[in-house]
Scaffold this active site. Structure first.
Site, PDB file in Angstrom:
ATOM      1  N   LYS A  40     -10.318  -4.542  -4.845  1.00 42.18           N
ATOM      2  CA  LYS A  40     -10.976  -3.945  -5.990  1.00 42.18           C
ATOM      3  C   LYS A  40     -10.366  -2.594  -6.340  1.00 42.18           C
ATOM      4  O   LYS A  40     -10.553  -2.080  -7.430  1.00 42.18           O
ATOM      5  CB  LYS A  40     -12.468  -3.729  -5.677  1.00 42.18           C
ATOM      6  CG  LYS A  40     -13.209  -4.964  -5.268  1.00 42.18           C
ATOM      7  CD  LYS A  40     -14.656  -4.549  -4.850  1.00 42.18           C
ATOM      8  CE  LYS A  40     -15.361  -5.692  -4.167  1.00 42.18           C
ATOM      9  NZ  LYS A  40     -16.668  -5.262  -3.622  1.00 42.18           N
ATOM     10  N   GLY A  41      -9.691  -1.999  -5.368  1.00 44.83           N
ATOM     11  CA  GLY A  41      -9.290  -0.596  -5.459  1.00 44.83           C
ATOM     12  C   GLY A  41      -8.471  -0.171  -6.667  1.00 44.83           C
ATOM     13  O   GLY A  41      -8.508   0.998  -7.054  1.00 44.83           O
ATOM     14  N   ASP A 101      -0.396   1.554   2.535  1.00 44.24           N
ATOM     15  CA  ASP A 101      -0.655   2.210   3.817  1.00 44.24           C
ATOM     16  C   ASP A 101       0.318   1.627   4.855  1.00 44.24           C
ATOM     17  O   ASP A 101       1.472   2.050   4.929  1.00 44.24           O
ATOM     18  CB  ASP A 101      -2.128   1.954   4.150  1.00 44.24           C
ATOM     19  CG  ASP A 101      -2.642   2.747   5.329  1.00 44.24           C
ATOM     20  OD1 ASP A 101      -2.071   3.804   5.629  1.00 44.24           O
ATOM     21  OD2 ASP A 101      -3.629   2.322   5.958  1.00 44.24           O
ATOM     22  N   VAL A 151      -8.627   8.396   1.968  1.00 45.34           N
ATOM     23  CA  VAL A 151      -8.961   8.798   0.600  1.00 45.34           C
ATOM     24  C   VAL A 151      -9.973   7.856  -0.041  1.00 45.34           C
ATOM     25  O   VAL A 151     -10.051   6.676   0.304  1.00 45.34           O
ATOM     26  CB  VAL A 151      -7.706   8.892  -0.300  1.00 45.34           C
ATOM     27  CG1 VAL A 151      -6.737   9.933   0.226  1.00 45.34           C
ATOM     28  CG2 VAL A 151      -7.011   7.546  -0.418  1.00 45.34           C
ATOM     29  N   ASP A 157     -12.460   2.930  -2.243  1.00 41.70           N
ATOM     30  CA  ASP A 157     -13.735   3.045  -1.524  1.00 41.70           C
ATOM     31  C   ASP A 157     -13.586   3.339  -0.047  1.00 41.70           C
ATOM     32  O   ASP A 157     -12.518   3.175   0.553  1.00 41.70           O
ATOM     33  CB  ASP A 157     -14.504   1.727  -1.635  1.00 41.70           C
ATOM     34  CG  ASP A 157     -13.885   0.654  -0.728  1.00 41.70           C
ATOM     35  OD1 ASP A 157     -12.667   0.437  -0.822  1.00 41.70           O
ATOM     36  OD2 ASP A 157     -14.618   0.058   0.088  1.00 41.70           O
ATOM     37  N   ARG A 163     -16.389   4.842  -4.883  1.00 44.35           N
ATOM     38  CA  ARG A 163     -15.420   4.348  -5.866  1.00 44.35           C
ATOM     39  C   ARG A 163     -15.511   5.081  -7.207  1.00 44.35           C
ATOM     40  O   ARG A 163     -14.545   5.212  -7.935  1.00 44.35           O
ATOM     41  CB  ARG A 163     -15.665   2.860  -6.170  1.00 44.35           C
ATOM     42  CG  ARG A 163     -15.105   1.919  -5.162  1.00 44.35           C
ATOM     43  CD  ARG A 163     -15.104   0.507  -5.713  1.00 44.35           C
ATOM     44  NE  ARG A 163     -15.207  -0.477  -4.655  1.00 44.35           N
ATOM     45  CZ  ARG A 163     -14.178  -0.906  -3.925  1.00 44.35           C
ATOM     46  NH1 ARG A 163     -12.971  -0.450  -4.151  1.00 44.35           N
ATOM     47  NH2 ARG A 163     -14.368  -1.797  -2.971  1.00 44.35           N
TER      48      ARG A 163
HETATM   49  P1  IMP Z   1      -2.061  -1.758   4.022  1.00 41.06           P
HETATM   50  O1  IMP Z   1      -2.044  -3.240   4.098  1.00 41.06           O
HETATM   51  O2  IMP Z   1      -2.205  -1.116   5.357  1.00 41.06           O
HETATM   52  O3  IMP Z   1      -0.926  -1.165   3.242  1.00 41.06           O
HETATM   53  O4  IMP Z   1      -3.418  -1.378   3.335  1.00 41.06           O
HETATM   54  C1  IMP Z   1      -3.555  -1.255   2.005  1.00 41.06           C
HETATM   55  C2  IMP Z   1      -4.998  -1.342   1.658  1.00 41.06           C
HETATM   56  O5  IMP Z   1      -5.829  -0.691   2.613  1.00 41.06           O
HETATM   57  C3  IMP Z   1      -5.226  -0.625   0.356  1.00 41.06           C
HETATM   58  O6  IMP Z   1      -5.106  -1.504  -0.702  1.00 41.06           O
HETATM   59  C4  IMP Z   1      -6.622  -0.112   0.522  1.00 41.06           C
HETATM   60  O7  IMP Z   1      -7.526  -1.106   0.087  1.00 41.06           O
HETATM   61  C5  IMP Z   1      -6.808   0.085   1.992  1.00 41.06           C
HETATM   62  N1  IMP Z   1      -6.588   1.489   2.353  1.00 41.06           N
HETATM   63  C6  IMP Z   1      -5.541   2.034   2.985  1.00 41.06           C
HETATM   64  N2  IMP Z   1      -5.675   3.353   3.127  1.00 41.06           N
HETATM   65  C7  IMP Z   1      -6.847   3.660   2.554  1.00 41.06           C
HETATM   66  C8  IMP Z   1      -7.549   4.893   2.340  1.00 41.06           C
HETATM   67  O8  IMP Z   1      -7.122   6.001   2.725  1.00 41.06           O
HETATM   68  N3  IMP Z   1      -8.736   4.798   1.698  1.00 41.06           N
HETATM   69  C9  IMP Z   1      -9.249   3.614   1.261  1.00 41.06           C
HETATM   70  N4  IMP Z   1      -8.625   2.455   1.406  1.00 41.06           N
HETATM   71  C10 IMP Z   1      -7.437   2.477   2.049  1.00 41.06           C
HETATM   72 MG    MG Z   2      -6.638  -2.437  -1.740  1.00 37.85          MG
END
Ligand code: IMP
Ligand code: MG
Length: 173
Positions: A40-41, A101, A151, A157, A163
């Protein structure tokens, strides 16, 4: 008690979105891109971005769920909860993500989209947290690089909270 502190202000977001949209407008003019938002982000970022782009385009969403490492930790494994309803073959695809991330989520999506043979495939992310990267992912269009903080706001969220905030904030527990 959880406090949030402003990391990137509404004004800074607005300026960056305008800048990104201007570039995207040039790159995607006459390409009728398929813009895929990751729910949703990314919904708020995407809504602002496409309004500023102001060119013919098509909007899609996917919902990916990541699981395996708890609430403030990102994906251990990724699965597609809600997929695409539009064919990707031959389309100029632009994926919109809130934050990259570890890179696991976006890598999973990009790999599955590549199999569908798009004409082009690019990634636009509002935020990048490079210190946590586990898998290399090229971010073609980036808003801001952030440190290793959690964040929230501007669509992002913490366990479905915060959000609605106008700024990107970080959480202090
Ligand atoms: P990744 O697969 O580790 O790159 O994670 C990406 C997803 O994790 C993002 O789309 C976010 O939904 C969530 N995410 C990563 N870091 C944060 C943060 O600091 N705040 C909120 N959601 C996060
Ligand atoms: Mg996300």
């Amino acid at each position: 008690m959880v406090e949030t502190k402003v990391l990137i202000s509404e004004q800074q977001l607005r300026e960056k979105v305008a800048e990104l949209a201007a570039t995207l407008k040039e790159d995607y003019r006459d390409k009728h891109p398929l813009i895929i938002g990751i729910l949703k982000g990314s919904f708020m970022f995407m809504a602002d971005l496409i309004r500023e782009m102001d060119i013919p385009l098509e909007v899609e969403f996917v919902n990916l769920s990541s699981y395996g490492r708890g609430a403030t930790e990102s994906a251990g494994k990724v699965k597609m909860v809600q997929g695409l309803t539009t064919p990707v073959k031959g389309r100029h695809v632009l994926v919109i993500e809130d934050i990259v991330d570890t890179g696991l989520t976006i890598r999973y999506l990009l790999d599955s989209l590549l199999k569908k043979k798009p004409a082009s495939l690019k990634l636009c992310a509002l935020l990048d947290k490079p210190s946590r990267r586990e898998i290399d992912v090229p971010i073609d269009y980036l808003g801001f690089t952030v440190a290793n903080v959690f964040v929230v706001g501007y669509g992002i969220d913490w366990d479905e909270r915060f959000r609605y905030l106008r700024d990107v904030c970080f959480v202090e527990v």
